[in-house]
Enzyme design. Structure first.
Site, mmCIF file in Angstrom:
data_model
loop_
_atom_site.group_PDB
_atom_site.id
_atom_site.type_symbol
_atom_site.label_atom_id
_atom_site.label_comp_id
_atom_site.label_asym_id
_atom_site.label_seq_id
_atom_site.Cartn_x
_atom_site.Cartn_y
_atom_site.Cartn_z
ATOM 1 N N LYS A 53 -11.498 74.282 -3.667
ATOM 2 C CA LYS A 53 -11.707 73.623 -4.968
ATOM 3 C C LYS A 53 -11.360 74.666 -6.040
ATOM 4 O O LYS A 53 -12.174 75.494 -6.410
ATOM 5 C CB LYS A 53 -13.169 73.185 -5.118
ATOM 6 C CG LYS A 53 -13.410 71.994 -5.990
ATOM 7 C CD LYS A 53 -13.127 72.137 -7.468
ATOM 8 C CE LYS A 53 -14.009 73.057 -8.257
ATOM 9 N NZ LYS A 53 -13.434 73.342 -9.609
ATOM 10 N N GLY A 63 -17.159 83.239 -9.099
ATOM 11 C CA GLY A 63 -17.304 82.711 -10.454
ATOM 12 C C GLY A 63 -18.479 83.349 -11.149
ATOM 13 O O GLY A 63 -18.859 84.480 -10.848
ATOM 14 N N SER A 64 -19.075 82.583 -12.055
ATOM 15 C CA SER A 64 -20.134 83.145 -12.890
ATOM 16 C C SER A 64 -21.436 83.297 -12.099
ATOM 17 O O SER A 64 -21.687 82.572 -11.124
ATOM 18 C CB SER A 64 -20.368 82.244 -14.095
ATOM 19 O OG SER A 64 -20.786 80.971 -13.657
ATOM 20 N N THR A 65 -22.257 84.213 -12.552
ATOM 21 C CA THR A 65 -23.550 84.441 -11.909
ATOM 22 C C THR A 65 -24.419 83.185 -12.032
ATOM 23 O O THR A 65 -25.130 82.821 -11.094
ATOM 24 C CB THR A 65 -24.224 85.665 -12.558
ATOM 25 O OG1 THR A 65 -23.308 86.762 -12.425
ATOM 26 C CG2 THR A 65 -25.526 86.027 -11.883
ATOM 27 N N VAL A 77 -23.513 79.974 -12.115
ATOM 28 C CA VAL A 77 -23.154 78.965 -11.107
ATOM 29 C C VAL A 77 -23.469 79.499 -9.705
ATOM 30 O O VAL A 77 -23.869 78.741 -8.820
ATOM 31 C CB VAL A 77 -21.678 78.519 -11.246
ATOM 32 C CG1 VAL A 77 -21.304 77.545 -10.135
ATOM 33 C CG2 VAL A 77 -21.436 77.856 -12.597
ATOM 34 N N GLY A 78 -23.343 80.810 -9.522
ATOM 35 C CA GLY A 78 -23.732 81.424 -8.245
ATOM 36 C C GLY A 78 -25.167 81.043 -7.879
ATOM 37 O O GLY A 78 -25.476 80.686 -6.746
ATOM 38 N N GLU A 90 -18.977 86.064 -4.877
ATOM 39 C CA GLU A 90 -18.485 87.175 -5.696
ATOM 40 C C GLU A 90 -18.686 86.776 -7.149
ATOM 41 O O GLU A 90 -18.039 85.857 -7.648
ATOM 42 C CB GLU A 90 -17.010 87.496 -5.413
ATOM 43 C CG GLU A 90 -16.637 88.834 -6.057
ATOM 44 C CD GLU A 90 -15.172 89.215 -5.878
ATOM 45 O OE1 GLU A 90 -14.508 88.689 -4.970
ATOM 46 O OE2 GLU A 90 -14.711 90.054 -6.675
ATOM 47 N N CYS A 96 -13.312 90.426 -12.799
ATOM 48 C CA CYS A 96 -14.706 90.752 -12.458
ATOM 49 C C CYS A 96 -14.881 92.247 -12.229
ATOM 50 O O CYS A 96 -15.968 92.778 -12.387
ATOM 51 C CB CYS A 96 -15.161 89.947 -11.254
ATOM 52 S SG CYS A 96 -14.063 90.031 -9.868
ATOM 53 N N GLU A 143 -21.735 90.538 -19.134
ATOM 54 C CA GLU A 143 -20.312 90.472 -18.807
ATOM 55 C C GLU A 143 -19.579 89.716 -19.921
ATOM 56 O O GLU A 143 -19.841 88.538 -20.157
ATOM 57 C CB GLU A 143 -20.107 89.742 -17.478
ATOM 58 C CG GLU A 143 -18.647 89.765 -17.035
ATOM 59 C CD GLU A 143 -18.402 89.026 -15.723
ATOM 60 O OE1 GLU A 143 -18.785 87.861 -15.609
ATOM 61 O OE2 GLU A 143 -17.809 89.642 -14.818
HETATM 62 O O1 TXE Z 1 -17.019 80.119 -14.538
HETATM 63 P P1 TXE Z 1 -17.612 79.098 -13.518
HETATM 64 P P2 TXE Z 1 -16.437 79.829 -15.991
HETATM 65 C C1 TXE Z 1 -17.649 84.732 -15.383
HETATM 66 C C2 TXE Z 1 -17.137 85.267 -16.704
HETATM 67 C C3 TXE Z 1 -16.890 84.045 -17.503
HETATM 68 C C4 TXE Z 1 -18.001 83.154 -17.016
HETATM 69 C C5 TXE Z 1 -17.785 81.683 -17.202
HETATM 70 O O2 TXE Z 1 -18.147 86.051 -17.289
HETATM 71 O O3 TXE Z 1 -17.019 84.255 -18.880
HETATM 72 O O4 TXE Z 1 -18.109 83.423 -15.647
HETATM 73 O O5 TXE Z 1 -16.542 81.270 -16.634
HETATM 74 C C6 TXE Z 1 -16.667 76.010 -10.404
HETATM 75 N N1 TXE Z 1 -21.075 74.016 -8.670
HETATM 76 N N2 TXE Z 1 -16.619 84.648 -14.368
HETATM 77 O O6 TXE Z 1 -17.333 78.923 -16.768
HETATM 78 O O7 TXE Z 1 -18.117 77.897 -14.240
HETATM 79 C C7 TXE Z 1 -15.561 75.911 -11.417
HETATM 80 O O8 TXE Z 1 -14.960 74.635 -11.388
HETATM 81 C C8 TXE Z 1 -20.019 74.481 -7.993
HETATM 82 C C9 TXE Z 1 -16.571 85.738 -13.443
HETATM 83 O O9 TXE Z 1 -15.063 79.389 -15.837
HETATM 84 O O10 TXE Z 1 -18.550 79.855 -12.666
HETATM 85 C C10 TXE Z 1 -14.646 77.008 -10.949
HETATM 86 O O11 TXE Z 1 -13.871 76.539 -9.858
HETATM 87 N N3 TXE Z 1 -18.929 74.979 -8.588
HETATM 88 C C11 TXE Z 1 -15.728 85.431 -12.275
HETATM 89 C C12 TXE Z 1 -15.622 78.079 -10.469
HETATM 90 O O12 TXE Z 1 -16.836 77.398 -10.215
HETATM 91 C C13 TXE Z 1 -18.892 75.004 -9.936
HETATM 92 C C14 TXE Z 1 -14.535 84.614 -12.483
HETATM 93 C C15 TXE Z 1 -15.893 79.187 -11.490
HETATM 94 O O13 TXE Z 1 -16.316 78.632 -12.696
HETATM 95 C C16 TXE Z 1 -19.969 74.519 -10.702
HETATM 96 C C17 TXE Z 1 -14.723 83.556 -13.429
HETATM 97 C C18 TXE Z 1 -21.102 74.005 -10.018
HETATM 98 N N4 TXE Z 1 -22.181 73.552 -10.650
HETATM 99 C C19 TXE Z 1 -15.726 83.631 -14.347
HETATM 100 N N5 TXE Z 1 -19.667 74.696 -12.012
HETATM 101 C C20 TXE Z 1 -15.439 86.545 -11.313
HETATM 102 N N6 TXE Z 1 -16.452 87.010 -10.592
HETATM 103 O O14 TXE Z 1 -14.303 86.939 -11.136
HETATM 104 C C21 TXE Z 1 -18.458 75.259 -12.066
HETATM 105 N N7 TXE Z 1 -17.966 75.434 -10.818
#
Ligand code: TXE
Length: 501
Positions: A189, A242-244, A246-247, A265, A299, A397
């Site tokens: 996804k 992705g973001s902490t 959503v993690g 990650e 990241c 971050e």
């Molecule tokens: O990330 P999201 P965003 C950090 C960075 C950035 C912030 C927000 O600080 O400013 O996150 O970015 C999917 N359940 N990083 O909002 O939302 C989403 O569709 C499951 C650090 O874009 O975390 C995408 O595929 N999945 C990071 C993925 O999660 C969900 C890289 C990441 O999006 C979801 C990116 C949910 N409820 C952002 N909501 C790194 N570690 O490299 C969203 N997604």
């Protein structure tokens, strides 16, 4: 796409329409809603991607489930899996320019960098092909003549793979070939804003001979499709980058469904530690690269510069000289070193942190301008001095080209500031003193560590974080083992000694 005379790439005149991918084939969008993505570097629409429904997701997971359960992939030999991965590597190499073009259009990164990343991905597939053959378990031949112990690794099953927009193809390829090497099947996804190159990889894998249903792509929003994938009872493991925030929701979703295994990650606030005895010219270049590469939307970017006080002012000036020279420009221009900010939301976030740093009392040494280039959104790299590690700009971050300079006096103080963060993804040290380099590399809490360099690595080296930066490791042999589970087999040899006489 290419103006033959000028040899300068331009955005497409019409957005390219994609379907999603399952069972080895494209599924056209049909009457599904479409997400139209505009190039952040040019402000024009470049792709249209279907918003899959929950029903689509269920169908795709079911197909990945069947492809795992009937053993069409995990039942092959490692050599057969390796052959597919090697063929995929070759096809990625052949399609490098095309993949890089769409990556640049959707993400805003410089085209030369995108090409470099795609080339790096070829190596990931080649290395993982070897690992498909090298993966093995263990045996215990020391249990006496009456028994033998065998420890095997089995693929974990159906893997959900949720990826972000900052390195859509690279992050994908730091995971997919390793997951495939283990024998798992995948439902990927991608981020809704950067789905194109994940879809191209699906086509490539199919052409490389990957059995149908082993790699599938579901496109759509994180809050609906991502969330449902994380909750899905038929998904055995989820790799989330992705973001902490959503993690955390992914961890909850796993706990509330089937306790699927997780790889995470997440964010970072990574220190660059520079000692006075470093080659300061090299260090200045490395620190500038570490914060401006991918416009700091990385990241592992080196967002906190911890520098020995005796050279702090001079060194900040050296980094400023470098950053002023970084060519911020049209991502499709070959000379560009730093492209556009990928999303509107991210652009607003970065600008708000630049304002916040000044409100908190840090000094804006350089940068923060928003140059008007090619109709896109751009930010000149920023350095903040007179900052402390308790300011928001040093703790949170930002995910942008914003460097925060914090002086230190002793090795212990450098280590303590470096570790004074919720994160633990990466760190760099710059010194010519081996004792300092090794002491710092041992004591700083980070999953990736660089000595006299930064943002380096390769398919061999595992990646991942300590503390709130995540769980597990991707890439390298660890990245294959992560997608296996261990079974211990106790074998009795000879006549059983009876319990009931
Ligand atoms: O990330 P999201 P965003 C950090 C960075 C950035 C912030 C927000 O600080 O400013 O996150 O970015 C999917 N359940 N990083 O909002 O939302 C989403 O569709 C499951 C650090 O874009 O975390 C995408 O595929 N999945 C990071 C993925 O999660 C969900 C890289 C990441 O999006 C979801 C990116 C949910 N409820 C952002 N909501 C790194 N570690 O490299 C969203 N997604």
């Amino acid at each position: 796409m290419m103006d033959q005379n000028a040899q300068i790439l331009t955005p497409p005149s019409e957005p390219r329409e994609f379907g999603f991918f399952m069972e080895g084939s494209w599924v056209p969008a049909g009457d599904r809603d479409l997400f139209e993505r505009s190039s952040p570097g040019h402000g024009v629409p470049v792709t249209r991607i279907p918003r899959c429904t929950e029903d689509d997701l269920n169908t795709i997971v079911a197909s990945a489930r069947t492809a795992f359960d009937d053993r069409r992939w995990c039942g092959l030999s490692g050599a057969d899996r390796a052959a597919v991965l090697l063929k995929a590597a070759e096809l990625i190499r052949q399609r490098t320019d095309e993949i890089a073009y769409w990556e640049t259009l959707e993400n805003g990164k410089p085209i030369s960098q995108a090409r470099g990343e795609v080339s790096g991905c070829v190596g990931m597939f080649e290395f993982a092909a070897g690992l498909a053959r090298a993966l093995h378990g263990d045996s215990f031949n020391n249990s006496g003549d009456g028994a033998m112990g065998i420890v095997t690794r089995e693929p974990v099953g159906v893997v959900g793979l949720i990826t972000p927009w900052n390195f859509p193809f690279l992050i994908l390829c730091e995971r997919v070939p390793y997951i495939l090497a283990s024998g798992c099947t995948i439902v990927a996804k991608p981020s809704e804003v950067t789905s194109a190159t994940t879809l191209l990889l699906a086509e490539i894998l199919s052409e490389a001979g990957l059995p149908d249903g082993v790699f599938n792509v579901v496109t759509g929003s994180g809050s609906v499709i991502g969330q449902k994938l994380a909750e899905h009872m038929d998904v055995d493991m989820l790799s989330f980058t992705g973001s902490t925030a959503v993690g955390r929701s992914v961890v909850a979703a796993s706990g509330q469904s089937n306790f699927k295994k997780l790889g995470l990650e997440l964010g970072g606030k990574n220190p660059q530690i520079v000692f006075a005895d470093a080659d300061l010219e090299d260090a200045a270049d490395g620190v500038a690269f570490g914060i401006a590469f991918n416009t700091g939307q990385c990241c592992v970017s080196g967002a906190r510069l911890l520098v020995e006080r005796s050279v702090a002012e001079k060194f900040a000036g050296m980094v400023a000289d470098k950053l002023r020279k970084v060519r911020v420009g049209d991502p499709l221009d070959e000379r560009t070193q730093a492209g556009a900010i990928t999303t509107d939301a991210q652009n607003r976030t970065i600008l708000s942190y630049i304002a916040k740093g000044q409100e908190e009392g840090a000094t804006l040494l350089i940068g923060g301008g928003t140059p008007e280039i090619a109709g896109g959104q751009y930010i000149d790299p920023v350095i903040f001095t007179n900052a402390t590690n308790d300011m928001a700009i040093a703790r949170e971050e930002i995910f942008g080209p914003v460097l925060v300079v914090i002086p230190f006096d002793t090795i212990d103080e450098a280590i303590s500031i470096a570790n004074d963060t919720e994160y633990g993804l990466a760190a760099s040290v710059w010194t010519k003193n081996i004792d300092k380099a090794l002491t710092i590399s041992r004591r700083v809490q980070a999953g990736r560590f660089w000595v006299n360099t930064t943002l380096a690595g390769g398919p061999e080296l595992p990646i991942g974080g300590f503390k709130a930066s995540g769980w597990g490791r991707e890439a390298g042999m660890h990245g294959v083992e992560e997608y296996t589970q261990i079974k211990s087999i106790h074998v009795e040899i000879g006549k059983r000694s009876h319990w009931v006489e």
